[in-house]
Scaffold this motif. Structure first.
Motif, PDB file in Angstrom:
ATOM      1  N   ASP A  75      52.428  39.224  46.755  1.00 54.24           N
ATOM      2  CA  ASP A  75      51.031  38.841  46.613  1.00 54.24           C
ATOM      3  C   ASP A  75      50.665  38.648  45.138  1.00 54.24           C
ATOM      4  OD1 ASP A  75      48.604  38.167  47.730  1.00 54.24           O
ATOM      5  OD2 ASP A  75      47.825  40.201  47.659  1.00 54.24           O
ATOM      6  N   TYR A  76      51.098  39.585  44.314  1.00 55.08           N
ATOM      7  CA  TYR A  76      50.806  39.500  42.885  1.00 55.08           C
ATOM      8  C   TYR A  76      51.563  38.349  42.224  1.00 55.08           C
ATOM      9  CZ  TYR A  76      48.005  43.752  42.428  1.00 55.08           C
ATOM     10  OH  TYR A  76      46.996  44.682  42.508  1.00 55.08           O
ATOM     11  N   THR A  77      52.793  38.124  42.679  1.00 58.64           N
ATOM     12  CA  THR A  77      53.572  37.013  42.115  1.00 58.64           C
ATOM     13  C   THR A  77      52.907  35.680  42.438  1.00 58.64           C
ATOM     14  OG1 THR A  77      55.640  38.275  42.296  1.00 58.64           O
ATOM     15  CG2 THR A  77      55.825  35.888  42.058  1.00 58.64           C
ATOM     16  N   ASN A  78      52.411  35.529  43.658  1.00 56.76           N
ATOM     17  CA  ASN A  78      51.719  34.299  44.034  1.00 56.76           C
ATOM     18  C   ASN A  78      50.479  34.089  43.168  1.00 56.76           C
ATOM     19  OD1 ASN A  78      53.578  33.806  46.049  1.00 56.76           O
ATOM     20  ND2 ASN A  78      52.333  34.713  47.670  1.00 56.76           N
ATOM     21  N   PHE A  79      49.745  35.162  42.934  1.00 57.39           N
ATOM     22  CA  PHE A  79      48.553  35.075  42.085  1.00 57.39           C
ATOM     23  C   PHE A  79      48.939  34.714  40.660  1.00 57.39           C
ATOM     24  CE2 PHE A  79      45.517  37.628  39.357  1.00 57.39           C
ATOM     25  CZ  PHE A  79      44.529  36.660  39.349  1.00 57.39           C
ATOM     26  N   LEU A  80      50.010  35.317  40.158  1.00 54.34           N
ATOM     27  CA  LEU A  80      50.489  35.004  38.803  1.00 54.34           C
ATOM     28  C   LEU A  80      50.832  33.524  38.679  1.00 54.34           C
ATOM     29  CD1 LEU A  80      51.475  35.794  35.960  1.00 54.34           C
ATOM     30  CD2 LEU A  80      53.681  36.411  37.006  1.00 54.34           C
ATOM     31  N   MET A  81      51.477  32.973  39.704  1.00 58.12           N
ATOM     32  CA  MET A  81      51.836  31.550  39.668  1.00 58.12           C
ATOM     33  C   MET A  81      50.578  30.679  39.601  1.00 58.12           C
ATOM     34  SD  MET A  81      55.075  31.546  39.582  1.00 58.12           S
ATOM     35  CE  MET A  81      54.755  32.994  38.597  1.00 58.12           C
ATOM     36  N   LYS A  82      49.562  31.040  40.367  1.00 58.07           N
ATOM     37  CA  LYS A  82      48.309  30.274  40.351  1.00 58.07           C
ATOM     38  C   LYS A  82      47.663  30.325  38.974  1.00 58.07           C
ATOM     39  CE  LYS A  82      47.104  30.973  45.240  1.00 58.07           C
ATOM     40  NZ  LYS A  82      46.135  31.618  46.174  1.00 58.07           N
TER      41      LYS A  82
END
Length: 316
Positions: A75-82
């Protein structure tokens, strides 16, 4: 969060702690409580781990943070990518990035800082040099944005900014990317100066060291404006310094401000000039060495200089 759900989170955390020696049991507990695995759980784990660390129970705190990191990783990795995509596409425009951060305030925490650090460290080893450089630039821009972001927890924001700066210093070295390296050292110094967690005295030492590193590249001859900015930052750090001799620290602060004012003239950089004059006034006001009466006169003169720009009309 309602009290009933918080109690459920705390019960789950307690159960995890009681079974921390068994990985199989931990996995079973998490599988049996999937309905509780969300951002609320991560936030509760973070708060509990902070309390445990404050009480001296470092092992339990680290165990909980590890669990939270594993659960939140994707979840955090996806947010970081955004966030990094928004930073890249907008070239670091706060008007684009800040709304995204505002929508995800619950993720601006230590888990995000660790996710940023770990993801970037691994990515720099995987990708081509030009791609790694682009990622490092985006992380550098984001680290500045998060430091100045007006919402959210300031302590968390400083940790994220520090994580971003420190991880890209693994890529930007003083030999390979001099200017970028110096800029990141300067930004790292600002983040450590504003850091809330950790030991205040040690944070200021880290800040001073980073500013001094930056000044190896940001010389008055080659980068006068950057040199002046870092000199002013260094002056602030010396003024706040807790370690070493107080009187000497103030002398270092005064010298740094006077250096900055060689570039920050009233004609060319009126706002920066006024800011530095104000800082200089504070340093003279607190000065221990030399004649006290004369120091106060210097302070008054510096404040009066600042007030030539800081008018009631323009900067009330």
């Amino acid at each position: 969060m309602d009290e009933q759900r918080i109690e459920a989170y705390l019960n789950l955390i307690n159960t995890l702690l009681l079974n921390r020696e068994s990985e199989a049991e931990i996995n079973k507990i998490l599988n049996d409580n999937r309905e509780l695995i969300d951002s609320g759980l991560w936030q509760t784990i973070f708060l509990v781990s902070e309390q445990l660390e404050s009480a001296g129970n470092q092992d339990h705190a680290e165990f909980l943070l590890k669990i939270a990191s594993q659960l939140a990783s994707q979840d955090y990795t996806n947010f970081l990518m955004k966030v990094l995509r928004a930073t890249e596409k907008s070239e670091g425009d706060s008007k684009v990035v800040y709304p995204l951060l505002q929508q995800n305030l619950d993720k601006l925490d230590n888990i995000f800082a660790n996710t940023l650090r770990n993801w970037a460290t691994a990515k720099f080893l995987e990708v081509e040099l030009d791609v790694a450089e682009s990622i490092a630039i985006d992380i550098g821009n984001f680290s500045n944005l998060i430091r100045e972001f007006p919402l959210g927890n300031k302590a968390n924001k400083m940790e994220i900014s520090i994580a971003g700066c420190e991880v890209i210093l693994k890529f930007f070295t003083s030999e390979s990317h001099q200017e970028n390296w110096a800029a990141i050292q300067n930004n790292l110094g600002i983040a450590y100066s504003n850091r809330i967690r950790g030991n205040k005295a040690e944070n200021i030492e880290f800040a001073i060291a980073a500013f001094q590193q930056a000044l190896q590249v940001r010389t008055q001859t080659d980068f006068p404006i950057d040199w002046a900015a870092t000199q002013n930052n260094l002056g602030l750090a010396y003024w706040e310094r807790i370690r070493e001799d107080k009187a000497e620290n103030i002398e270092f602060a005064i010298a740094a401000y006077q250096n900055a004012l060689q570039v920050y003239t009233q004609t060319d950089f009126p706002i920066d000039w006024a800011m530095t004059q104000n800082n200089l006034g504070l340093a003279y006001w607190e000065r221990i060495r030399e004649d006290k009466a004369e120091n106060i006169e210097f302070a008054i003169a510096a404040y009066q200089n600042a007030l030539q720009v800081y008018t009631q009309t323009d900067f009330p």
